[in-house]
Design an enzyme around this catalytic site. Structure first.
Site, PDB file in Angstrom:
ATOM      1  N   GLY A  27       0.810  -1.211   0.000  1.00 36.13           N
ATOM      2  CA  GLY A  27       0.000   0.000   0.000  1.00 36.13           C
ATOM      3  C   GLY A  27       0.840   1.256   0.000  1.00 36.13           C
ATOM      4  N   LEU A  29       0.558   3.689  -2.147  1.00 32.56           N
ATOM      5  CA  LEU A  29       1.007   3.524  -3.530  1.00 32.56           C
ATOM      6  C   LEU A  29       1.474   4.846  -4.132  1.00 32.56           C
ATOM      7  CD1 LEU A  29      -1.839   1.124  -4.690  1.00 32.56           C
ATOM      8  CD2 LEU A  29       0.370   0.560  -3.657  1.00 32.56           C
ATOM      9  N   ALA A  31       3.832   6.429  -7.922  1.00 29.77           N
ATOM     10  CA  ALA A  31       3.968   6.200  -9.374  1.00 29.77           C
ATOM     11  C   ALA A  31       4.759   4.921  -9.683  1.00 29.77           C
ATOM     12  CB  ALA A  31       4.638   7.406 -10.019  1.00 29.77           C
ATOM     13  N   HIS A  33       4.485   2.033  -8.114  1.00 32.69           N
ATOM     14  CA  HIS A  33       3.515   0.922  -8.123  1.00 32.69           C
ATOM     15  C   HIS A  33       2.661   0.966  -9.386  1.00 32.69           C
ATOM     16  CE1 HIS A  33       4.202   1.517  -3.678  1.00 32.69           C
ATOM     17  NE2 HIS A  33       4.426   0.228  -3.788  1.00 32.69           N
ATOM     18  N   SER A 181       9.576   5.883  -3.061  1.00 39.98           N
ATOM     19  CA  SER A 181       9.425   4.908  -1.981  1.00 39.98           C
ATOM     20  C   SER A 181       8.394   5.431  -0.994  1.00 39.98           C
ATOM     21  CB  SER A 181      10.761   4.739  -1.248  1.00 39.98           C
ATOM     22  OG  SER A 181      10.566   4.114   0.001  1.00 39.98           O
ATOM     23  N   ARG A 183       8.616   5.176   2.025  1.00 38.00           N
ATOM     24  CA  ARG A 183       9.337   5.722   3.183  1.00 38.00           C
ATOM     25  C   ARG A 183       9.815   7.148   2.935  1.00 38.00           C
ATOM     26  NH1 ARG A 183      10.634  -0.054   3.983  1.00 38.00           N
ATOM     27  NH2 ARG A 183       9.744  -0.620   5.992  1.00 38.00           N
TER      28      ARG A 183
END
Ligand code: PAF
Length: 276
Positions: A27, A29, A31, A33, A181, A183
């Site tokens: 999840g 999400l 670009a 993904h 990412s 993160r």
């Protein structure tokens, strides 16, 4: 897009779909993904995505609890990307009992990411195997940003004779080079401005090797020192063979190598890599 929460619902929905490409995610999400969904779509008429934050791949000290959960935004992105089926189980569905049967990945899983995230790849391989069993795709797409994960999943799929083709999606980057990412959301404004340095240092290693420098260990050490000098806490910068992620020797030339790095910027750990 149909959203299913249980394995029974998933099996019923999946049976109606025929050839299926699959993108597993945790999840939040972005670009990157969405590009994996687009890649998956080139190989099968229907695409399924999963969203599951997998506790098994987080060490107790890591960010499982605060990992960003943005389900409504994620659904909007997946709908816009034309995804057919979203499997979004909770822990009681995927781990109704403590998961005591665990995939034991090979020794390479103890290096690079595995050296700093003990049992990370045990958790990844176990959940990916479970998701593959539940979704039963013909094709599955994983991002090259998680280069070691991609290799481990690919080899696991081959060694367990799973009839699934593993696709590798190019890393999607911000205009300043930072790899996308989930993160990245943890970074402060000042950290976000500093964050592209990881990519920049890996690019310097790549370009030096392309330019003929062969002392790969010295190059990697130099990149780690430059990160350290800029206030990062590097976990590793390492030049490896693409095929098996074995440590590269000075005799290995461009075309077969990858430089991988991971470092903490403040409290946020970022990873990246570049093929050489
Ligand atoms: O790359 C990820 O998001 C996760 O490691 C994966 C493959 C979805 C397994 O939880």
């Amino acid at each position: 897009m149909r959203i299913v929460r249980s394995i029974a619902e998933l099996r019923e929905a999946r049976a109606a779909l025929g050839a299926l490409a699959f993108v597993p995610t945790m999840g939040n999400l972005h670009a990157g993904h969405v590009s994996l969904v687009a890649l998956a779509r080139t190989r099968a008429p229907r695409v399924a995505v999963s969203i599951f934050v997998n506790r098994l791949q987080f060490a107790p000290s890591e960010d499982f609890e605060r990992y960003p959960r943005t389900f409504e935004d994620d659904c909007a992105r997946l709908r816009a990307a034309g995804v057919d089926l979203l499997f979004a189980p909770d822990e009681t569905v995927l781990y109704p009992q403590p998961q005591t049967y665990i995939v034991q990945p090979p020794a390479i899983a103890e290096e690079l990411e595995g050296a700093f995230r003990p049992r990370f790849f045990h958790g990844v391989a176990t959940v990916v195997l479970k998701l593959f069993n539940c979704v039963q795709p013909q094709v599955a797409a994983f991002g090259m940003k998680d280069y070691q994960q991609l290799m481990i999943v690919r080899n696991m799929t081959a060694q367990f004779d799973l009839p699934i083709e593993i696709l590798a999606g190019e890393t999607v980057r911000e205009p300043d080079g930072l790899a996308m990412s989930s993160r990245n959301n943890y970074l402060s404004a000042a950290e976000r401005a500093e964050a592209p340095r990881l990519h920049a240092q890996l690019a310097m290693v790549r370009d030096a090797i392309r330019g003929g420098v062969r002392d790969v260990e010295a190059l990697a050490r130099g990149a780690a020192q430059a990160l350290h000098g800029a206030g990062w806490t590097p976990d590793y910068v390492s030049v490896r063979r693409r095929a098996d992620l074995a440590v590269a020797s000075d005799a290995d030339g461009p075309g077969r190598l990858v430089v991988l790095g991971a470092a903490k910027l403040g409290a946020t750990r970022l990873i990246d890599n570049l093929e050489i």
